[in-house]
Enzyme design. Sequence first.
Site, short mmCIF file in Angstrom:
data_model
loop_
_atom_site.label_atom_id
_atom_site.label_comp_id
_atom_site.label_asym_id
_atom_site.label_seq_id
_atom_site.Cartn_x
_atom_site.Cartn_y
_atom_site.Cartn_z
N GLY A 288 0.79 -1.24 0.00
CA GLY A 288 0.00 0.00 0.00
C GLY A 288 0.82 1.28 0.00
O GLY A 288 0.29 2.37 -0.21
N LEU B 223 -1.01 21.91 6.67
CA LEU B 223 -2.35 22.42 6.97
C LEU B 223 -3.30 21.30 7.39
O LEU B 223 -4.13 21.49 8.28
CB LEU B 223 -2.90 23.21 5.77
CG LEU B 223 -2.02 24.41 5.38
CD1 LEU B 223 -2.64 25.19 4.23
CD2 LEU B 223 -1.75 25.34 6.56
N HIS C 148 -31.50 18.94 -5.67
CA HIS C 148 -31.75 19.95 -4.63
C HIS C 148 -32.26 19.25 -3.37
O HIS C 148 -33.10 18.36 -3.47
CB HIS C 148 -32.81 20.94 -5.13
CG HIS C 148 -33.20 21.95 -4.08
ND1 HIS C 148 -32.38 23.00 -3.74
CD2 HIS C 148 -34.28 22.02 -3.26
CE1 HIS C 148 -32.95 23.70 -2.78
NE2 HIS C 148 -34.11 23.11 -2.47
P1 FAD Z 1 4.39 5.21 -2.59
O1 FAD Z 1 3.02 5.19 -2.08
O2 FAD Z 1 5.39 6.03 -1.87
O3 FAD Z 1 4.87 3.69 -2.59
C1 FAD Z 1 6.17 3.32 -2.91
C2 FAD Z 1 6.42 1.92 -2.37
O4 FAD Z 1 7.64 1.44 -2.89
C3 FAD Z 1 6.54 1.84 -0.86
O5 FAD Z 1 5.69 0.83 -0.37
C4 FAD Z 1 8.01 1.50 -0.63
O6 FAD Z 1 8.22 0.72 0.53
C5 FAD Z 1 8.32 0.72 -1.88
N1 FAD Z 1 9.75 0.70 -2.25
C6 FAD Z 1 10.59 1.76 -2.41
N2 FAD Z 1 11.81 1.34 -2.81
C7 FAD Z 1 11.74 -0.01 -2.89
C8 FAD Z 1 12.68 -1.02 -3.25
N3 FAD Z 1 13.91 -0.72 -3.65
N4 FAD Z 1 12.27 -2.30 -3.21
C9 FAD Z 1 11.00 -2.63 -2.84
N5 FAD Z 1 10.09 -1.72 -2.50
C10 FAD Z 1 10.44 -0.42 -2.53
N6 FAD Z 1 -2.13 11.89 -1.96
C11 FAD Z 1 -3.43 12.02 -2.33
O7 FAD Z 1 -3.73 11.89 -3.51
N7 FAD Z 1 -4.41 12.26 -1.40
C12 FAD Z 1 -4.12 12.40 -0.09
O8 FAD Z 1 -5.02 12.62 0.72
C13 FAD Z 1 -2.78 12.29 0.33
N8 FAD Z 1 -2.45 12.42 1.63
C14 FAD Z 1 -1.14 12.27 2.01
C15 FAD Z 1 -0.83 12.45 3.35
C16 FAD Z 1 0.48 12.32 3.77
C17 FAD Z 1 0.81 12.49 5.23
C18 FAD Z 1 1.50 12.00 2.82
C19 FAD Z 1 2.92 11.82 3.27
C20 FAD Z 1 1.20 11.83 1.47
C21 FAD Z 1 -0.13 11.99 1.07
N9 FAD Z 1 -0.48 11.86 -0.28
C22 FAD Z 1 -1.79 12.01 -0.66
C23 FAD Z 1 0.51 11.56 -1.32
C24 FAD Z 1 0.47 10.06 -1.68
O9 FAD Z 1 0.70 9.30 -0.51
C25 FAD Z 1 1.50 9.74 -2.74
O10 FAD Z 1 1.34 10.59 -3.85
C26 FAD Z 1 1.37 8.29 -3.20
O11 FAD Z 1 1.54 7.40 -2.13
C27 FAD Z 1 2.40 7.97 -4.29
O12 FAD Z 1 2.23 6.65 -4.69
P2 FAD Z 1 3.43 5.81 -5.30
O13 FAD Z 1 2.83 4.48 -5.65
O14 FAD Z 1 4.11 6.57 -6.34
O15 FAD Z 1 4.49 5.65 -4.11
#
Ligand code: FAD
Length: 466
Positions: A39, A187, A445
Amino acid sequence: MPIYDLTVIGTGPGGYVCAIRAAQLGLKVAVVEKDKTFGGTCLNVGCIPSKALLHASHLFEEACHDFAGMGIKVSSPKLDLPAMMKFKDEGVAGNVNGVAFLLKKNKIDAFIGRGKIVAPGKIEVTGADGKTQTIETRNIVIATGSDVARLKGIKIDEKRIVSSTGALSLEAAPRKLLVVGAGVIGLELGSVWRRLGSEVTVVEFLDRILPGMDAEVARQFQRILGKQGITFKLSSKVMAIDSSGKILKASVEPAAGGAAETIEADVALIAIGRVPYTDGLGLDALGVKTERGRVVTDAHFKSNVDGIYAIGDVIAGPMLAHKAEDEGIAVAEIIAGQASHVNYDAIPNVIYTFPEVASVGKTEEELKAAGVAYTTGKFPFTANGRAKVNRTTDGFVKILADAKTDRVLGVHIIGADAGTMITEATIAMEFGGAAEDIARTCHPHPTLSEAVKEAALAVAKRAIHM
Ligand code: FAD
Ligand code: NAI
């Protein structure tokens, strides 16, 4: 071990969605994940836990201040923070277990460990016990996401000086919380802890909050947050935080330079952005091109090395879960031989505070800078029947339409449930719709969404309820 058609490194919203779509299309798929649960940032320490705390803390605030006005008598509500954290953790567990179920259901093999691309088509996975496995695969999608950006000289210990991760699990509401950065995280989480009793001061480097958002919306939002009790110190930078005593002492200077002042706090949240995460992936040795840490990709998400693609926070564009998901679907379809794309002009952006802030498309500032002639239709929630009766009248809807063609170019909403309402604007934009199309669409509405229709009517200066 089979030769996979596709191996996705990372199971955040980009990675796991990509893997599922590829499996639906008949590809033999594997995922690699270094963390204990699937996730990624979003489900474990991002979107999901932050929204659980925003929801629970909002209800707590309503119970404290608004229930009585609606005729609901509760004997002074008390905060049980461990129970609230349990509510959050159970929500996270439900979501990450859901991803595990979906991966299994789609017959996707999961390798738990850190992935390193040793050659195109070859990934070495090192487990927590140090044992390695090698995966052979025709295609690789890098979906390794992002990590917290750090401030030079300030060490995050996740107890007193925290990133968003620590701020989602504090053991008590700090008496004084210093937030560095008036962006989305500052925020949202600043709002959570203010509602739970903290005195919150937000220090922002720029002269406004939420850079990139429509300036009029940001100004009104700052006023509303100010009324709720958050203090802002704009055009200021935190230079250092002294954590040697019981109380943190942050040294804060005007952004343009000048005399520093000290701000005391029990906890400091560093929320100055996120940076792409590619540690240990082996990209340099492979010659995979990066720019300011982000993997450079073409319009089909392919890197400069054949068979290696990238999506989500680790490539260019907004760091948002739904953007990562849509890229995951698109790249899976492209690898499976289909045509697919992501429309970057219609990616919504939502801040889940109260009121919510939501936008899609261009801001007024962007249209002015590009010399585009546009008309504005604005409608305040004070004139919306449902908002009036619910007493959630803060905010407005603003629609920006092309002056010649009436095509919707941008929609900006501040108000209760703005995050849900922005979807209709996004669909209108995806279909190349005009303000007139929204105005002539029958809206139920009484709903807050009637304000979207009225703003569309206001583009042609014919709003009914104003
Ligand atoms: P990630 O979710 O970062 O997943 C990357 C995965 O890769 C991780 O599980 C990691 O462990 C794994 N990984 C990394 N390197 C390796 C490796 N070498 N080998 C194996 N596994 C690896 N976005 C929204 O749209 N709405 C929101 O409400 C929102 N709220 C947020 C709140 C917070 C506090 C934060 C920090 C972020 C929020 N975001 C939100 C942003 C959102 O979480 C990210 O944009 C999103 O998770 C990006 O998805 P991704 O699949 O690119 O990467
Ligand atoms: P951000 O980029 O939204 O905001 C960072 C803020 O910190 C900016 O206003 C910036 O000017 C300021 N800043 C930078 N350096 C500073 C310094 N030295 N001193 C003071 N201020 C400084 O980043 P944030 O809030 O950390 O969020 C990271 C990412 O996570 C965002 O890109 C966002 O898209 C994503 N996210 C999305 C959410 C959502 O969709 N609801 C919720 C939370 C995060």
